[in-house]
Motif scaffolding. Structure first.
Motif, PDB file in Angstrom:
ATOM      1  N   GLY A  58      -4.093  -6.011  18.371  1.00 16.67           N
ATOM      2  CA  GLY A  58      -3.742  -6.728  17.336  1.00 16.67           C
ATOM      3  C   GLY A  58      -4.251  -6.676  15.862  1.00 16.67           C
ATOM      4  O   GLY A  58      -3.528  -7.211  15.085  1.00 16.67           O
ATOM      5  N   MET A  59      -5.451  -5.972  15.839  1.00 15.32           N
ATOM      6  CA  MET A  59      -5.893  -5.981  14.521  1.00 15.32           C
ATOM      7  C   MET A  59      -5.475  -4.621  13.664  1.00 15.32           C
ATOM      8  O   MET A  59      -5.611  -4.969  12.407  1.00 15.32           O
ATOM      9  N   ALA A  60      -4.796  -3.680  14.426  1.00 13.21           N
ATOM     10  CA  ALA A  60      -4.280  -2.603  13.411  1.00 13.21           C
ATOM     11  C   ALA A  60      -3.344  -2.923  12.578  1.00 13.21           C
ATOM     12  O   ALA A  60      -3.757  -2.504  11.364  1.00 13.21           O
ATOM     13  N   LEU A  61      -2.509  -3.806  12.693  1.00 14.50           N
ATOM     14  CA  LEU A  61      -1.743  -4.309  11.694  1.00 14.50           C
ATOM     15  C   LEU A  61      -2.308  -4.970  10.521  1.00 14.50           C
ATOM     16  O   LEU A  61      -2.116  -4.809   9.332  1.00 14.50           O
ATOM     17  N   LYS A  62      -3.191  -5.763  10.879  1.00 17.48           N
ATOM     18  CA  LYS A  62      -3.761  -6.445   9.878  1.00 17.48           C
ATOM     19  C   LYS A  62      -4.613  -5.776   8.789  1.00 17.48           C
ATOM     20  O   LYS A  62      -4.816  -5.664   7.740  1.00 17.48           O
ATOM     21  N   VAL A  63      -5.577  -4.765   9.657  1.00 21.06           N
ATOM     22  CA  VAL A  63      -6.064  -3.499   8.655  1.00 21.06           C
ATOM     23  C   VAL A  63      -5.267  -2.671   7.720  1.00 21.06           C
ATOM     24  O   VAL A  63      -5.368  -2.631   6.779  1.00 21.06           O
ATOM     25  N   LEU A  64      -4.105  -2.368   8.436  1.00 21.39           N
ATOM     26  CA  LEU A  64      -3.016  -1.624   7.449  1.00 21.39           C
ATOM     27  C   LEU A  64      -2.612  -2.527   6.577  1.00 21.39           C
ATOM     28  O   LEU A  64      -2.524  -1.867   5.288  1.00 21.39           O
ATOM     29  N   LEU A  65      -2.270  -3.671   6.544  1.00 17.51           N
ATOM     30  CA  LEU A  65      -1.831  -4.701   5.562  1.00 17.51           C
ATOM     31  C   LEU A  65      -2.756  -4.903   4.557  1.00 17.51           C
ATOM     32  O   LEU A  65      -2.549  -4.926   3.478  1.00 17.51           O
TER      33      LEU A  65
END
Length: 79
Positions: A58-65
């Motif tokens: 769930g953190m990958a999207l947050k990191v990319l954003l």
């Protein structure tokens, strides 16, 4: 070493060779022909090898954003 091909097309890889290459149940091998030879090559599972490279689920999207936001801020400074 000489091995025999079974009626199902299976061969047994001698224990010495399995140990040397870390071949265990479920390990995948690529099979191809090279200069009139049959070659078996261990295949690394890319998904397993890549485990731990990304943050928790769930953190990958947050990191990319967040990375994109940083890029946008740096682009605004250049304008």
């Amino acid at each position: 070493m000489i091995v025999t091909v079974s009626s199902k097309g299976q061969v047994v890889i001698p224990a010495e060779i399995r140990r040397k290459f870390g071949l265990r149940k479920g390990k995948r091998l690529a099979v191809f022909v090279e200069d009139e030879k049959i070659v078996l090559k261990p295949v690394e599972d890319l998904l397993r090898r890549g485990r731990g490279l990304l943050p928790k689920k769930g953190m990958a999207l947050k990191v990319l954003l967040e990375e994109r936001r940083k890029e946008e801020r740096s682009e605004e400074v250049c304008l």
